[in-house]
Design a protein around this motif. Sequence first.
Motif, PDB file in Angstrom:
ATOM      1  N   ASN A 138     -19.686  15.205   0.643  1.00 52.61           N
ATOM      2  CA  ASN A 138     -18.899  16.299   0.584  1.00 52.61           C
ATOM      3  C   ASN A 138     -18.791  17.375   1.845  1.00 52.61           C
ATOM      4  O   ASN A 138     -18.876  18.383   1.319  1.00 52.61           O
ATOM      5  CB  ASN A 138     -18.772  16.707  -0.302  1.00 52.61           C
ATOM      6  CG  ASN A 138     -18.547  15.799  -1.650  1.00 52.61           C
ATOM      7  OD1 ASN A 138     -17.779  14.327  -1.344  1.00 52.61           O
ATOM      8  ND2 ASN A 138     -18.859  15.953  -3.198  1.00 52.61           N
ATOM      9  N   LEU A 139     -19.542  16.835   2.660  1.00 58.34           N
ATOM     10  CA  LEU A 139     -19.756  17.788   4.230  1.00 58.34           C
ATOM     11  C   LEU A 139     -19.227  17.001   5.201  1.00 58.34           C
ATOM     12  O   LEU A 139     -19.314  15.806   5.928  1.00 58.34           O
ATOM     13  CB  LEU A 139     -20.716  18.332   4.093  1.00 58.34           C
ATOM     14  CG  LEU A 139     -21.369  18.738   3.772  1.00 58.34           C
ATOM     15  CD1 LEU A 139     -23.710  19.379   3.830  1.00 58.34           C
ATOM     16  CD2 LEU A 139     -21.327  20.774   3.639  1.00 58.34           C
ATOM     17  N   PHE A 140     -17.877  17.455   5.655  1.00 55.43           N
ATOM     18  CA  PHE A 140     -17.294  17.022   6.982  1.00 55.43           C
ATOM     19  C   PHE A 140     -16.888  18.089   8.680  1.00 55.43           C
ATOM     20  O   PHE A 140     -17.156  19.444   8.294  1.00 55.43           O
ATOM     21  CB  PHE A 140     -15.925  16.695   6.380  1.00 55.43           C
ATOM     22  CG  PHE A 140     -16.202  15.749   5.446  1.00 55.43           C
ATOM     23  CD1 PHE A 140     -16.257  14.497   5.775  1.00 55.43           C
ATOM     24  CD2 PHE A 140     -16.017  16.673   4.131  1.00 55.43           C
ATOM     25  CE1 PHE A 140     -16.101  13.716   4.586  1.00 55.43           C
ATOM     26  CE2 PHE A 140     -15.273  15.874   2.785  1.00 55.43           C
ATOM     27  CZ  PHE A 140     -15.866  14.404   3.243  1.00 55.43           C
ATOM     28  N   TRP A 141     -16.540  17.323   9.537  1.00 60.39           N
ATOM     29  CA  TRP A 141     -16.767  18.533  10.961  1.00 60.39           C
ATOM     30  C   TRP A 141     -15.878  17.971  10.982  1.00 60.39           C
ATOM     31  O   TRP A 141     -15.570  16.588  12.050  1.00 60.39           O
ATOM     32  CB  TRP A 141     -18.219  17.867  11.147  1.00 60.39           C
ATOM     33  CG  TRP A 141     -18.609  18.443  12.723  1.00 60.39           C
ATOM     34  CD1 TRP A 141     -18.156  17.200  13.713  1.00 60.39           C
ATOM     35  CD2 TRP A 141     -19.096  19.859  13.332  1.00 60.39           C
ATOM     36  NE1 TRP A 141     -18.538  18.583  15.187  1.00 60.39           N
ATOM     37  CE2 TRP A 141     -19.626  19.881  14.484  1.00 60.39           C
ATOM     38  CE3 TRP A 141     -19.572  20.942  12.688  1.00 60.39           C
ATOM     39  CZ2 TRP A 141     -19.730  20.995  15.149  1.00 60.39           C
ATOM     40  CZ3 TRP A 141     -20.091  21.780  12.813  1.00 60.39           C
ATOM     41  CH2 TRP A 141     -19.812  22.008  15.092  1.00 60.39           C
ATOM     42  N   LEU A 142     -15.124  18.965  12.152  1.00 67.57           N
ATOM     43  CA  LEU A 142     -13.761  18.908  12.867  1.00 67.57           C
ATOM     44  C   LEU A 142     -14.483  19.471  13.577  1.00 67.57           C
ATOM     45  O   LEU A 142     -14.951  20.816  13.741  1.00 67.57           O
ATOM     46  CB  LEU A 142     -12.841  19.678  11.802  1.00 67.57           C
ATOM     47  CG  LEU A 142     -12.484  18.867  10.482  1.00 67.57           C
ATOM     48  CD1 LEU A 142     -11.434  19.640  10.290  1.00 67.57           C
ATOM     49  CD2 LEU A 142     -11.798  17.465  10.954  1.00 67.57           C
ATOM     50  N   GLY A 143     -14.789  18.563  14.627  1.00 67.79           N
ATOM     51  CA  GLY A 143     -15.337  19.123  16.813  1.00 67.79           C
ATOM     52  C   GLY A 143     -14.630  19.565  17.656  1.00 67.79           C
ATOM     53  O   GLY A 143     -14.948  20.466  18.580  1.00 67.79           O
ATOM     54  N   SER A 144     -12.947  18.739  17.456  1.00 67.03           N
ATOM     55  CA  SER A 144     -12.587  19.540  18.766  1.00 67.03           C
ATOM     56  C   SER A 144     -11.036  19.024  17.896  1.00 67.03           C
ATOM     57  O   SER A 144     -10.793  18.097  16.530  1.00 67.03           O
ATOM     58  CB  SER A 144     -12.559  17.715  19.726  1.00 67.03           C
ATOM     59  OG  SER A 144     -12.089  16.927  19.500  1.00 67.03           O
ATOM     60  N   GLU A 145      -9.939  19.185  19.115  1.00 64.34           N
ATOM     61  CA  GLU A 145      -8.896  18.784  18.755  1.00 64.34           C
ATOM     62  C   GLU A 145      -8.517  17.099  18.041  1.00 64.34           C
ATOM     63  O   GLU A 145      -7.355  16.730  17.475  1.00 64.34           O
ATOM     64  CB  GLU A 145      -7.757  19.024  19.776  1.00 64.34           C
ATOM     65  CG  GLU A 145      -7.651  20.544  19.845  1.00 64.34           C
ATOM     66  CD  GLU A 145      -7.497  21.326  18.343  1.00 64.34           C
ATOM     67  OE1 GLU A 145      -6.255  20.894  17.784  1.00 64.34           O
ATOM     68  OE2 GLU A 145      -7.675  22.804  18.393  1.00 64.34           O
TER      69      GLU A 145
END
Length: 274
Positions: free
Chosen positions: A177-184
């Motif tokens: 339950n941990l996510f990363w939105l690193g770029s567009e």
Amino acid sequence: MPKDNRAPAACQPLLPAIVLAGSRPGVDPLAQAAGVATKALVPVAGRPMIDHVARALLAHPAIGEVVVMAQRAESLADHPQTAWLRAEPRIRFVDSGSGISQSLLDWMAGEDARLPALVTTADNVLLDGAILDAFLAGAQGADVAAAMVERAVLVRAYPQSRRTWLKFRGGAWSGANLFWLGSERAANALRKWREIEQDRKKGWKIVSAFGPLLLLGAGLRLLSVHRAIAAAGRRLGAGEARIVPLPVAEACIDADKPDDIALIERIIAARGTA
């Protein structure tokens, strides 16, 4: 508000953190049993779930704004134990749209959005600084990333805990339950997942999204979880997609069932952080 004394890296901007705190369609059995309006307000160790998660995020030196996302987000602060959320300057309430993927896409398109960003859930009650440290260290530089725990890590610490396992070559994994939105580029994965959410009963949609060879390779355990997610990222146009393996067993114990809550409360009592 508790503070973490660790200093963030010099000149590194603080990350926004999004807490998914909405309700699924229908009646949530945990909320119904607790007599509260939504799962995020279910008490665990005497405090609503969202209270645990928000405090853990605000205490971490890498986290700046915390976005609480739900159908009627600000109503989560109507509870006596969460009223402080409304007064906390680093908390922002955002009403969610139709589905998680669309809600995150809407946030990314907003004027106040800033990447990279962390995403977690209101039932991630055991979230703490050590888990955040491990995930953030492993996610840096990826376009999109997700935390997972390998089964042996959990079984060594909590053999009684039952989780859903995804089996790949070299191990079985459970989401943390941990996510990363690193770029567009992460938006490409969200758009494709939105299509799958809308047509989740149509198996061909999943096949078309990930490709038959990738699904076959994963199903036959020919691919490790790392190779599978990297290939999926390329297939979805999401750039570099990465699994971040966490060495902390508690990272994959979320509050989905009464048994989970009982175990979480024992862990919190042992930590002395209730």
